[in-house]
Design a protein around this motif. Structure first.
Motif, PDB file in Angstrom:
ATOM      1  N   SER A 200       0.936  -1.166   0.022  1.00  0.00           N
ATOM      2  CA  SER A 200      -0.035   0.165   0.038  1.00  0.00           C
ATOM      3  C   SER A 200       0.810   1.308   0.046  1.00  0.00           C
ATOM      4  CB  SER A 200      -1.011  -0.081   1.237  1.00  0.00           C
ATOM      5  OG  SER A 200      -1.481   1.331   1.500  1.00  0.00           O
ATOM      6  N   GLU A 201       0.138   2.244  -0.439  1.00  0.00           N
ATOM      7  CA  GLU A 201       0.966   3.458  -0.686  1.00  0.00           C
ATOM      8  C   GLU A 201       1.212   4.211   0.847  1.00  0.00           C
ATOM      9  OE1 GLU A 201       1.994   5.123  -3.441  1.00  0.00           O
ATOM     10  OE2 GLU A 201       0.940   3.458  -4.796  1.00  0.00           O
ATOM     11  N   ARG A 202       0.490   3.570   1.874  1.00  0.00           N
ATOM     12  CA  ARG A 202       0.341   3.973   3.303  1.00  0.00           C
ATOM     13  C   ARG A 202       1.794   3.366   3.942  1.00  0.00           C
ATOM     14  NH1 ARG A 202      -4.970   2.885   2.145  1.00  0.00           N
ATOM     15  NH2 ARG A 202      -4.782   0.835   3.299  1.00  0.00           N
ATOM     16  N   ASN A 206       5.618   4.230   7.674  1.00  0.00           N
ATOM     17  CA  ASN A 206       4.970   3.252   8.748  1.00  0.00           C
ATOM     18  C   ASN A 206       6.149   2.751   9.712  1.00  0.00           C
ATOM     19  OD1 ASN A 206       3.997   1.161  10.376  1.00  0.00           O
ATOM     20  ND2 ASN A 206       2.231   0.895   8.651  1.00  0.00           N
TER      21      ASN A 206
END
Length: 310
Positions: A200-202, A206
């Motif tokens: 994911s781009e997210r 992280n």
């Protein structure tokens, strides 16, 4: 464009607190031609089934195919503590689900996991009785080894086997389950296709471990390399990860769990992303199985209803 019937909507996140948005997403899925809906009696303590039942009320029964998992025992404060797939209890699980859904039969019914102390032949026999009585249309299985599937099909045909699979978790390519499913003409439905959020781009920025244990620095570096290919294709990592599965396994379907029609539309858009065999090779060179750290779903086993680690 890949057939939209290869995309199913997972409803684990749907509950009474987001019921309006969830029902909008279900109706949006139907409008786009999606027919597969997947839930579990234990999702939200039964609330997912209540939301689905309300959303599908009045929809012609032949317009959707509903898959329900049963058996997981949830704790009051969240999480799970065990599994109940005892053959004698199957009809009770089924009765509660049918009541919450407001349906008189379920298209596909499957144990969420297997209990090592419950012979698969006995469990399939109990489910076969429900088929004969018209309460379920087909039998499915989830996260099982190939040898268990081979035992099951000797008792009754299996419609679908639901398996964790993603670019970052490709164990099913080498453990024989795909061959067993193909040899027995069984559909394969992949879940966890975004590696529980890693693909994911997210992912960038992280700093937490992540519930799947996949959010390691080395894995995040691989996602960064994958983003380079996504940028070349003018797409996102999420869409690329889904298109990879469609391209590599033409007979496989995938589940996307979401309560958002915008997120669902992203998955619909991934159906139109075409990848060549060269694209697949480039992607796999980035995510070599022996380079991926951690795992997706934790390797729980169940014995006499109790949960433990392998």
């Amino acid at each position: 464009m890949t057939d939209i019937k290869r995309l199913g909507l997972g409803t684990m996140g749907m509950n009474l607190s987001n019921a309006e948005r969830s029902m909008e997403t279900i109706h949006y899925a139907l409008d786009q031609g999606i027919t597969i809906f997947n839930t579990g009696e234990f999702y939200g303590g039964g609330e997912s089934e209540l939301v689905i039942g309300q959303a599908l009320k009045g929809i012609p029964r032949d317009k959707y195919f509903l898959s329900v998992k049963f058996g997981v025992l949830p704790k009051p404060g969240g999480g799970i503590y065990g599994l109940d797939v005892k053959p004698f209890h199957v009809k009770a699980h089924l009765a509660y689900s049918m009541h919450r859904l407001g349906l008189d039969y379920i298209d596909l019914y499957q144990p969420a996991r297997m209990d090592e102390t419950v012979p698969v032949e006995e469990l399939i026999g109990a489910l076969e009785e429900c088929v004969k009585e018209g309460y379920i249309g087909s039998i499915g299985l989830t996260q099982i080894p190939a040898q268990t599937l081979e035992k099951a099909v000797k008792i009754h045909s299996i419609h679908t086997v639901e398996l964790e699979y993603s670019l970052a978790c490709r164990r099913i390519e080498t453990n024989g389950i795909l061959e067993a499913a193909k040899n027995n003409h069984i559909d394969v439905m992949a879940f966890g296709v975004l590696a529980h959020g890693l693909l994911s781009e997210r992912t960038f920025g992280n700093t937490v471990t992540g519930r799947s244990g996949l959010f390691t620095p080395d894995n995040i570096c691989m996602v960064s390399d994958l983003k380079g290919i996504a940028d070349e294709k003018n797409t996102t990592i999420e869409k690329l990860a889904q298109a990879y599965i469609y391209a590599k396994h033409p007979d496989m379907s995938i589940l996307i769990g979401t309560t958002s029609k915008e997120h669902l539309q992203d998955s619909i858009d991934a159906l139109s992303l075409e990848l060549t065999s060269n694209d697949i090779q480039r992607i796999e060179k980035i995510f070599l199985p022996d380079k991926v750290q951690g795992s997706g779903m934790r390797d729980f086993v169940f014995r006499d209803g109790r949960m433990g680690l392998k």
